[in-house]
Design a protein around this motif. Structure first.
Motif, PDB file in Angstrom:
ATOM      1  N   MET A   1      43.564  49.090  34.531  1.00  0.00           N
ATOM      2  CA  MET A   1      43.287  49.442  35.908  1.00  0.00           C
ATOM      3  C   MET A   1      42.131  48.583  36.392  1.00  0.00           C
ATOM      4  O   MET A   1      41.372  48.061  35.591  1.00  0.00           O
ATOM      5  N   THR A   2      42.013  48.459  37.699  1.00  0.00           N
ATOM      6  CA  THR A   2      40.916  47.678  38.263  1.00  0.00           C
ATOM      7  C   THR A   2      39.915  48.612  38.940  1.00  0.00           C
ATOM      8  O   THR A   2      40.238  49.757  39.265  1.00  0.00           O
ATOM      9  N   LEU A   3      38.717  48.120  39.169  1.00  0.00           N
ATOM     10  CA  LEU A   3      37.628  48.941  39.680  1.00  0.00           C
ATOM     11  C   LEU A   3      37.939  49.539  41.048  1.00  0.00           C
ATOM     12  O   LEU A   3      37.509  50.653  41.343  1.00  0.00           O
ATOM     13  N   ASP A   4      38.717  48.854  41.874  1.00  0.00           N
ATOM     14  CA  ASP A   4      39.035  49.392  43.205  1.00  0.00           C
ATOM     15  C   ASP A   4      39.899  50.650  43.132  1.00  0.00           C
ATOM     16  O   ASP A   4      39.989  51.394  44.095  1.00  0.00           O
ATOM     17  N   GLU A   5      40.529  50.920  41.988  1.00  0.00           N
ATOM     18  CA  GLU A   5      41.363  52.108  41.801  1.00  0.00           C
ATOM     19  C   GLU A   5      40.582  53.315  41.277  1.00  0.00           C
ATOM     20  O   GLU A   5      41.129  54.410  41.175  1.00  0.00           O
ATOM     21  N   LEU A   6      39.320  53.118  40.944  1.00  0.00           N
ATOM     22  CA  LEU A   6      38.494  54.193  40.393  1.00  0.00           C
ATOM     23  C   LEU A   6      38.187  55.233  41.474  1.00  0.00           C
ATOM     24  O   LEU A   6      37.696  54.887  42.544  1.00  0.00           O
ATOM     25  N   PRO A   7      38.507  56.507  41.233  1.00  0.00           N
ATOM     26  CA  PRO A   7      38.222  57.540  42.237  1.00  0.00           C
ATOM     27  C   PRO A   7      36.725  57.799  42.374  1.00  0.00           C
ATOM     28  O   PRO A   7      35.944  57.490  41.463  1.00  0.00           O
ATOM     29  N   ARG A   8      36.326  58.371  43.494  1.00  0.00           N
ATOM     30  CA  ARG A   8      34.916  58.677  43.718  1.00  0.00           C
ATOM     31  C   ARG A   8      34.392  59.577  42.602  1.00  0.00           C
ATOM     32  O   ARG A   8      35.074  60.502  42.169  1.00  0.00           O
ATOM     33  N   ALA A  23      31.359  33.434  41.983  1.00  0.00           N
ATOM     34  CA  ALA A  23      31.655  34.863  42.137  1.00  0.00           C
ATOM     35  C   ALA A  23      31.475  35.590  40.798  1.00  0.00           C
ATOM     36  O   ALA A  23      30.916  36.688  40.741  1.00  0.00           O
ATOM     37  N   ARG A  24      31.925  34.964  39.715  1.00  0.00           N
ATOM     38  CA  ARG A  24      31.760  35.557  38.382  1.00  0.00           C
ATOM     39  C   ARG A  24      30.275  35.647  38.013  1.00  0.00           C
ATOM     40  O   ARG A  24      29.804  36.653  37.513  1.00  0.00           O
ATOM     41  N   ARG A  25      29.549  34.577  38.297  1.00  0.00           N
ATOM     42  CA  ARG A  25      28.113  34.549  37.989  1.00  0.00           C
ATOM     43  C   ARG A  25      27.370  35.649  38.750  1.00  0.00           C
ATOM     44  O   ARG A  25      26.494  36.311  38.199  1.00  0.00           O
ATOM     45  N   ARG A  26      27.732  35.844  40.024  1.00  0.00           N
ATOM     46  CA  ARG A  26      27.083  36.878  40.837  1.00  0.00           C
ATOM     47  C   ARG A  26      27.323  38.261  40.250  1.00  0.00           C
ATOM     48  O   ARG A  26      26.404  39.063  40.128  1.00  0.00           O
ATOM     49  N   LEU A  27      28.577  38.551  39.877  1.00  0.00           N
ATOM     50  CA  LEU A  27      28.888  39.849  39.282  1.00  0.00           C
ATOM     51  C   LEU A  27      28.104  40.056  37.985  1.00  0.00           C
ATOM     52  O   LEU A  27      27.551  41.130  37.742  1.00  0.00           O
ATOM     53  N   VAL A  64      38.303  43.549  47.557  1.00  0.00           N
ATOM     54  CA  VAL A  64      38.823  42.325  46.944  1.00  0.00           C
ATOM     55  C   VAL A  64      37.983  41.907  45.733  1.00  0.00           C
ATOM     56  O   VAL A  64      38.526  41.392  44.749  1.00  0.00           O
ATOM     57  N   GLN A  65      36.687  42.151  45.760  1.00  0.00           N
ATOM     58  CA  GLN A  65      35.829  41.852  44.615  1.00  0.00           C
ATOM     59  C   GLN A  65      36.095  42.839  43.480  1.00  0.00           C
ATOM     60  O   GLN A  65      36.174  42.452  42.310  1.00  0.00           O
TER      61      GLN A  65
END
Length: 77
Positions: A1-8, A23-27, A64-65
């Motif tokens: 699963m991806t982080l955007d699918e994680l419920p509150r 983008a990878r370095r920033r994360l 998207v991130q």
């Protein structure tokens, strides 16, 4: 699963990153690394971005991130 699918209030562990380059370095600079616990704290009124607690810091990521961060639910490790 991806982080955007994680419920509150859901807890998960990061397993991998799909982002490349800056983008990878920033994360990674924000502490989003494999093995780290992430909790979904809340969303903006329009639903994007979402606030996530990573270690002792709250960061905001756009959908998207968050789609580029693979996680497993904390109880499924």
């Amino acid at each position: 699963m991806t982080l955007d699918e994680l419920p509150r209030s859901g807890r998960a562990m990061v397993t991998g990153l799909d982002a490349k380059g800056a983008a990878r370095r920033r994360l990674m600079d924000l502490g989003v690394l494999p093995g780290v616990e992430v909790t979904a704290e809340g969303t903006s009124p329009l639903g994007d971005p979402t606030a996530y607690r990573v270690r002792d810091t709250v960061i905001a990521l756009r959908r998207v991130q968050a789609r580029g961060i693979h996680v497993v639910l904390w109880g499924d490790r």
